[in-house]
Design a protein around this motif. Structure first.
Motif, PDB file in Angstrom:
ATOM      1  N   PHE A  42       0.855  -1.177   0.000  1.00  0.00           N
ATOM      2  CA  PHE A  42       0.000   0.000   0.000  1.00  0.00           C
ATOM      3  C   PHE A  42       0.898   1.235   0.000  1.00  0.00           C
ATOM      4  CE2 PHE A  42       0.719  -1.256   4.391  1.00  0.00           C
ATOM      5  CZ  PHE A  42       0.996  -0.063   5.052  1.00  0.00           C
ATOM      6  N   GLY A  43       0.325   2.370  -0.374  1.00  0.00           N
ATOM      7  CA  GLY A  43       1.111   3.587  -0.469  1.00  0.00           C
ATOM      8  C   GLY A  43       1.003   4.446   0.777  1.00  0.00           C
ATOM      9  N   VAL A  44       2.136   4.936   1.254  1.00  0.00           N
ATOM     10  CA  VAL A  44       2.169   5.867   2.386  1.00  0.00           C
ATOM     11  C   VAL A  44       2.452   7.255   1.827  1.00  0.00           C
ATOM     12  CG1 VAL A  44       3.382   6.534   4.498  1.00  0.00           C
ATOM     13  CG2 VAL A  44       2.914   4.114   4.030  1.00  0.00           C
ATOM     14  N   VAL A  45       1.567   8.208   2.139  1.00  0.00           N
ATOM     15  CA  VAL A  45       1.745   9.586   1.670  1.00  0.00           C
ATOM     16  C   VAL A  45       1.706  10.532   2.872  1.00  0.00           C
ATOM     17  CG1 VAL A  45       0.872   9.289  -0.674  1.00  0.00           C
ATOM     18  CG2 VAL A  45      -0.741   9.692   1.175  1.00  0.00           C
ATOM     19  N   PRO A  46       2.558  11.562   2.874  1.00  0.00           N
ATOM     20  CA  PRO A  46       2.515  12.541   3.966  1.00  0.00           C
ATOM     21  C   PRO A  46       1.228  13.364   3.917  1.00  0.00           C
ATOM     22  CG  PRO A  46       4.589  12.676   2.740  1.00  0.00           C
ATOM     23  CD  PRO A  46       3.656  11.833   1.937  1.00  0.00           C
ATOM     24  N   VAL A  61      -5.507  16.513   3.436  1.00  0.00           N
ATOM     25  CA  VAL A  61      -4.880  16.926   2.176  1.00  0.00           C
ATOM     26  C   VAL A  61      -3.609  16.104   2.011  1.00  0.00           C
ATOM     27  CG1 VAL A  61      -3.852  18.821   0.874  1.00  0.00           C
ATOM     28  CG2 VAL A  61      -5.802  19.262   2.389  1.00  0.00           C
ATOM     29  N   LEU A  62      -3.533  15.339   0.928  1.00  0.00           N
ATOM     30  CA  LEU A  62      -2.414  14.427   0.717  1.00  0.00           C
ATOM     31  C   LEU A  62      -1.330  15.076  -0.134  1.00  0.00           C
ATOM     32  CD1 LEU A  62      -4.335  11.130  -0.187  1.00  0.00           C
ATOM     33  CD2 LEU A  62      -4.024  12.202   2.047  1.00  0.00           C
ATOM     34  N   ALA A  63      -0.080  14.753   0.206  1.00  0.00           N
ATOM     35  CA  ALA A  63       1.025  15.148  -0.660  1.00  0.00           C
ATOM     36  C   ALA A  63       0.951  14.360  -1.962  1.00  0.00           C
ATOM     37  CB  ALA A  63       2.358  14.906   0.038  1.00  0.00           C
ATOM     38  N   ASP A  64       1.593  14.868  -2.997  1.00  0.00           N
ATOM     39  CA  ASP A  64       1.537  14.203  -4.302  1.00  0.00           C
ATOM     40  C   ASP A  64       2.723  13.272  -4.545  1.00  0.00           C
ATOM     41  OD1 ASP A  64       3.240  16.362  -4.322  1.00  0.00           O
ATOM     42  OD2 ASP A  64       2.718  17.028  -6.349  1.00  0.00           O
ATOM     43  N   PHE A  65       3.478  12.968  -3.488  1.00  0.00           N
ATOM     44  CA  PHE A  65       4.541  11.979  -3.576  1.00  0.00           C
ATOM     45  C   PHE A  65       4.481  11.091  -2.344  1.00  0.00           C
ATOM     46  CE2 PHE A  65       6.013  15.129  -6.520  1.00  0.00           C
ATOM     47  CZ  PHE A  65       6.682  14.411  -7.505  1.00  0.00           C
ATOM     48  N   GLY A  66       4.886   9.839  -2.492  1.00  0.00           N
ATOM     49  CA  GLY A  66       4.873   8.911  -1.363  1.00  0.00           C
ATOM     50  C   GLY A  66       5.780   7.733  -1.642  1.00  0.00           C
ATOM     51  N   ARG A  91       9.503   4.761  -4.291  1.00  0.00           N
ATOM     52  CA  ARG A  91       8.846   6.063  -4.271  1.00  0.00           C
ATOM     53  C   ARG A  91       7.873   6.156  -5.452  1.00  0.00           C
ATOM     54  NH1 ARG A  91      11.724  10.460  -5.508  1.00  0.00           N
ATOM     55  NH2 ARG A  91      13.180   9.173  -6.682  1.00  0.00           N
ATOM     56  N   PHE A  92       6.852   6.990  -5.289  1.00  0.00           N
ATOM     57  CA  PHE A  92       5.904   7.168  -6.386  1.00  0.00           C
ATOM     58  C   PHE A  92       5.376   8.604  -6.399  1.00  0.00           C
ATOM     59  CE2 PHE A  92       3.329   5.579  -2.804  1.00  0.00           C
ATOM     60  CZ  PHE A  92       2.354   6.560  -2.698  1.00  0.00           C
ATOM     61  N   ARG A  93       4.862   8.986  -7.557  1.00  0.00           N
ATOM     62  CA  ARG A  93       4.118  10.239  -7.686  1.00  0.00           C
ATOM     63  C   ARG A  93       2.643   9.905  -7.693  1.00  0.00           C
ATOM     64  NH1 ARG A  93       2.079  13.747 -11.722  1.00  0.00           N
ATOM     65  NH2 ARG A  93       2.635  12.270 -13.384  1.00  0.00           N
TER      66      ARG A  93
END
Length: 205
Positions: A42-46, A61-66, A91-93
């Motif tokens: 799963f993806g973790v986003v700041p 509000v999610l960051a656009d990188f994780g 890492r992903f966008r």
């Protein structure tokens, strides 16, 4: 692009970083159980705004990188509670995201390339030396192994690895975390980290 379940956090996860989670919200229990069953990540986003635990008035509000998180260990000490040990991978966008039932976030993610191996230049060696001393102190305080917040192999000669470990430990603001996740240049990231360490007077003599 496949739809990826997302876990917004106040702290960013970086590749090879260790993340311990306690899962008790309905929106994440089903998600994590599915990931365990499928052996998927799963993806973790700041979080740029909002709270990790959902509130009626809160807006996340999610960051656009994780970073993708792989579940390494899990247990269920009681009904409605999962304890996880995860490791950051790629890492992903975050191209697009939406909230679904119970407030679960999902998104379309674009994987980013792994860091190239960039040796640490002399000017940035203080950041690596300070991290090395910190790891040695942690090892003295407790036996090396699963309990350490930084796990081997310790690649203290690589800009990306050193920058990522500092980024996980320093009390960075969400925009700083997002910026470091988005920066593809390991030497640039370490230069920014060393500047923060210098301003906070954390560099070893």
């Amino acid at each position: 692009m496949n739809t990826t379940p997302l876990f917004p956090l106040g702290r960013a996860l970086y590749p090879e970083g260790v993340l311990h989670l306690r899962i008790f919200e309905i929106r994440y229990l089903d998600m994590i159980k599915q990931c365990i069953a499928d052996q998927s990540s799963f993806g973790v986003v700041p979080l740029l705004a909002g709270h990790e635990v959902r509130t009626p008035e809160g807006r996340e509000v999610l960051a656009d990188f994780g970073t993708m998180a792989r579940i390494e260990q899990w247990n269920a000490p009681m009904p409605g509670l999962l304890q996880l040990r995860c490791v950051g991978t790629t890492r992903f966008r975050l191209v697009a995201s939406e909230q679904r039932k119970y407030g679960l976030w999902v998104g379309q993610v674009e994987p980013l390339a792994d860091d190239p191996v960039v040796p640490i230049p002399a000017a940035l060696q203080p950041a690596a030396n300070t991290l090395g001393r910190l790891i040695a102190e942690l090892q003295q305080q407790r036996a090396a192994g699963p309990g350490l917040p930084i796990e081997p192999p310790f690649r203290l000669d690589e800009c990306g690895w050193v920058a990522n470990r500092w980024a996980e430990m320093l009390p960075l603001l969400p925009p700083q975390q997002r910026h470091l996740l988005a920066d593809d240049d390991p030497e640039s990231r370490l230069d920014q980290i060393q500047d923060i360490l210098k301003r906070r007077k954390l560099l070893a003599e």
